[in-house]
Design a protein around this motif. Structure first.
Motif, PDB file in Angstrom:
ATOM      1  N   ALA A  32      41.176  38.471  41.657  1.00 54.02           N
ATOM      2  CA  ALA A  32      39.524  39.047  42.137  1.00 54.02           C
ATOM      3  C   ALA A  32      38.997  38.018  42.809  1.00 54.02           C
ATOM      4  CB  ALA A  32      39.265  39.408  40.606  1.00 54.02           C
ATOM      5  N   GLU A  33      38.941  36.880  42.115  1.00 56.06           N
ATOM      6  CA  GLU A  33      38.436  35.885  43.036  1.00 56.06           C
ATOM      7  C   GLU A  33      38.699  35.577  44.180  1.00 56.06           C
ATOM      8  OE1 GLU A  33      35.787  32.071  41.658  1.00 56.06           O
ATOM      9  OE2 GLU A  33      37.828  32.303  40.405  1.00 56.06           O
ATOM     10  N   ALA A  34      40.542  36.023  45.132  1.00 57.66           N
ATOM     11  CA  ALA A  34      40.858  35.686  45.663  1.00 57.66           C
ATOM     12  C   ALA A  34      40.488  37.075  46.369  1.00 57.66           C
ATOM     13  CB  ALA A  34      42.269  35.060  45.534  1.00 57.66           C
ATOM     14  N   ARG A  35      40.211  37.511  45.961  1.00 55.08           N
ATOM     15  CA  ARG A  35      40.050  38.686  47.603  1.00 55.08           C
ATOM     16  C   ARG A  35      38.628  39.883  47.344  1.00 55.08           C
ATOM     17  NH1 ARG A  35      44.947  38.456  49.727  1.00 55.08           N
ATOM     18  NH2 ARG A  35      46.290  38.105  48.417  1.00 55.08           N
ATOM     19  N   ARG A  66      27.989  42.270  42.518  1.00 56.00           N
ATOM     20  CA  ARG A  66      28.409  41.404  44.210  1.00 56.00           C
ATOM     21  C   ARG A  66      30.598  41.991  44.140  1.00 56.00           C
ATOM     22  NH1 ARG A  66      25.765  35.568  43.417  1.00 56.00           N
ATOM     23  NH2 ARG A  66      23.463  36.248  44.209  1.00 56.00           N
ATOM     24  N   VAL A  67      30.670  41.772  42.525  1.00 50.38           N
ATOM     25  CA  VAL A  67      31.954  41.541  42.021  1.00 50.38           C
ATOM     26  C   VAL A  67      33.342  43.365  41.751  1.00 50.38           C
ATOM     27  CG1 VAL A  67      34.659  40.347  42.031  1.00 50.38           C
ATOM     28  CG2 VAL A  67      32.234  39.811  42.229  1.00 50.38           C
ATOM     29  N   PHE A  68      32.430  43.850  41.238  1.00 50.75           N
ATOM     30  CA  PHE A  68      32.658  44.767  40.165  1.00 50.75           C
ATOM     31  C   PHE A  68      31.539  46.310  40.770  1.00 50.75           C
ATOM     32  CE2 PHE A  68      33.997  41.750  37.282  1.00 50.75           C
ATOM     33  CZ  PHE A  68      34.996  41.851  37.176  1.00 50.75           C
ATOM     34  N   GLU A  69      32.217  47.153  41.842  1.00 50.30           N
ATOM     35  CA  GLU A  69      31.569  48.171  41.192  1.00 50.30           C
ATOM     36  C   GLU A  69      31.135  48.789  39.970  1.00 50.30           C
ATOM     37  OE1 GLU A  69      31.329  52.502  44.781  1.00 50.30           O
ATOM     38  OE2 GLU A  69      33.188  51.076  44.897  1.00 50.30           O
ATOM     39  N   HIS A 102      37.003  48.589  38.976  1.00 49.00           N
ATOM     40  CA  HIS A 102      36.957  49.050  39.783  1.00 49.00           C
ATOM     41  C   HIS A 102      36.108  48.028  40.891  1.00 49.00           C
ATOM     42  CE1 HIS A 102      39.004  52.857  38.560  1.00 49.00           C
ATOM     43  NE2 HIS A 102      38.312  53.287  38.011  1.00 49.00           N
ATOM     44  N   MET A 103      36.822  47.901  41.982  1.00 51.43           N
ATOM     45  CA  MET A 103      36.214  46.724  42.548  1.00 51.43           C
ATOM     46  C   MET A 103      35.234  47.208  43.525  1.00 51.43           C
ATOM     47  SD  MET A 103      37.364  44.609  40.397  1.00 51.43           S
ATOM     48  CE  MET A 103      36.812  43.056  40.990  1.00 51.43           C
ATOM     49  N   GLN A 104      34.461  45.896  44.076  1.00 49.46           N
ATOM     50  CA  GLN A 104      34.301  46.234  45.038  1.00 49.46           C
ATOM     51  C   GLN A 104      34.505  46.086  46.515  1.00 49.46           C
ATOM     52  OE1 GLN A 104      31.029  47.331  46.478  1.00 49.46           O
ATOM     53  NE2 GLN A 104      29.421  47.360  44.390  1.00 49.46           N
ATOM     54  N   ASN A 105      35.537  45.297  46.839  1.00 49.97           N
ATOM     55  CA  ASN A 105      36.385  44.911  47.912  1.00 49.97           C
ATOM     56  C   ASN A 105      37.355  45.462  47.686  1.00 49.97           C
ATOM     57  OD1 ASN A 105      38.093  43.514  50.403  1.00 49.97           O
ATOM     58  ND2 ASN A 105      36.968  41.741  49.566  1.00 49.97           N
ATOM     59  N   PRO A 106      37.723  46.342  48.876  1.00 49.68           N
ATOM     60  CA  PRO A 106      39.087  46.725  48.982  1.00 49.68           C
ATOM     61  C   PRO A 106      40.012  46.417  48.297  1.00 49.68           C
ATOM     62  CG  PRO A 106      37.989  47.937  50.239  1.00 49.68           C
ATOM     63  CD  PRO A 106      37.441  46.598  50.290  1.00 49.68           C
ATOM     64  N   GLU A 133      31.238  38.303  34.001  1.00 54.82           N
ATOM     65  CA  GLU A 133      29.805  38.143  34.152  1.00 54.82           C
ATOM     66  C   GLU A 133      29.438  36.424  35.591  1.00 54.82           C
ATOM     67  OE1 GLU A 133      26.868  38.531  30.916  1.00 54.82           O
ATOM     68  OE2 GLU A 133      26.641  40.725  31.176  1.00 54.82           O
ATOM     69  N   ALA A 134      29.781  35.710  34.488  1.00 57.88           N
ATOM     70  CA  ALA A 134      30.821  34.956  35.376  1.00 57.88           C
ATOM     71  C   ALA A 134      31.146  34.440  36.429  1.00 57.88           C
ATOM     72  CB  ALA A 134      31.145  34.201  34.789  1.00 57.88           C
ATOM     73  N   LEU A 135      32.130  35.679  37.145  1.00 54.81           N
ATOM     74  CA  LEU A 135      32.641  35.477  38.370  1.00 54.81           C
ATOM     75  C   LEU A 135      31.414  36.940  39.301  1.00 54.81           C
ATOM     76  CD1 LEU A 135      34.978  35.458  39.215  1.00 54.81           C
ATOM     77  CD2 LEU A 135      35.859  38.283  39.057  1.00 54.81           C
ATOM     78  N   GLU A 136      30.606  37.045  38.746  1.00 56.97           N
ATOM     79  CA  GLU A 136      30.018  37.858  39.718  1.00 56.97           C
ATOM     80  C   GLU A 136      28.945  36.804  40.288  1.00 56.97           C
ATOM     81  OE1 GLU A 136      27.576  41.476  39.997  1.00 56.97           O
ATOM     82  OE2 GLU A 136      30.175  41.555  40.083  1.00 56.97           O
TER      83      GLU A 136
END
Length: 288
Positions: A230-233, A66-69, A114-118, A28-31
């Motif tokens: 995850a944070e870098a991408r 924002r980060v996680f689909e 599963h992430m938003q950004n491919p 949630e903090a990463l979001e």
């Protein structure tokens, strides 16, 4: 298998629950740090129950962030009697005496993101303890599933897992990496589902404290192994073709989990909440 094992089961279940809490907070903090083109998501937490009043757990799923689909972080503590099919499967793995006393207890944490950004890799992690009146063991691991691989990301993930394994056994990383390469292979596609990690099961060295300490190290290594990737991408530019690649790769993930995964089979065969068992499936996928 008396009072000491009761205490050990409680220690394990409580630790898996605490790890679940820390990971959901970190996600949630990463979001909150993710791209601001949509609201930050939060986990929806649903209690789960196993059939026949055999315990349950917490299903925590976060969607469309924002980060996680879609990401699920489940914790469970269940007990009951193994079905004849489950007894046969465990007897084939060397567990004795189930025909006389088929009771079981199990607890663990299971995570799939599963992430938003491919460009950001999907990931899986779980750690668990299993008990019968005749035996106990630990299992778990973590593996990375990028649809677009970056060698530096793969290297970081594996290096972090190697550092977690080595203090517990000089051969642990190589043994469990090889096991992951074999386990996370999709025979009908002739390829791995991702870039591997570690996998272990039926771990009983005879020293419960040592095996639990190793399992905790695997769980503790997950956030350092995955969060930097995850944070870098998560803000990297991507194209429609990148999204298509991601959705087709998710099809591989879905095939593996529905056809081969031990945890999926065990959860459905023992009456656990099917939504929790199938939490690992991606929200969207394609097949060529």
């Amino acid at each position: 298998m008396g009072d000491d094992m009761d205490d050990q089961r409680r220690l394990a279940a409580d630790w898996f629950r605490e790890l679940r809490d820390r990971i959901t907070q970190a996600f949630e903090a990463l979001e909150d740090r993710g791209p601001t083109d949509r609201p930050a998501a939060r986990f929806a937490v649903t209690p789960t129950e196993r059939a026949d009043n055999g315990g349950g757990g917490l299903m925590s799923v976060m969607r469309d962030g924002r980060v996680f689909e879609k990401v699920g972080v489940n914790w469970s503590e269940v007990h009951g009697t193994l079905s004849p099919k489950a007894q046969a499967a465990m007897a084939a793995r060397g567990v004795p005496g189930l025909e006389k006393d088929p009771r079981f207890w199990a607890s663990g944490i299971s995570l799939v993101a599963h992430m938003q950004n491919p460009h950001a890799p999907a990931v899986h992690m779980n750690t668990r303890m299993f008990w019968t009146p005749q035996a106990w063991w630990f299992g778990g691991g973590a593996d990375l599933n990028p649809c677009i691989e970056y060698p530096e990301d793969t290297g970081h993930f594996h290096d972090t897992l190697r550092a977690a394994c080595t203090p517990h056994g000089a051969d642990y990383y190589e043994r469990f990496k090889s096991w992951a390469d074999e386990y996370f292979f999709i025979p009908h596609r002739g390829r791995a589902r991702g870039v591997g990690g570690i996998f272990y099961d039926d771990l009983n060295s005879g020293d419960w404290q040592a095996d639990f300490a190793f399992t905790k190290s695997v769980g503790e290594a997950f956030l350092p192994a995955f969060l930097p990737l995850a944070e870098a991408r998560m803000t990297q530019d991507w194209t429609d073709m990148d999204r298509e690649t991601q959705l087709i790769h998710r099809g591989l993930y879905a095939e593996y989990n529905l056809v081969y995964d031990r945890g999926t089979k065990f959860g459905l065969e023992t009456g656990h909440d099917p939504d929790a068992v199938l939490m690992s499936l991606p929200p969207l996928a394609k097949w060529p």
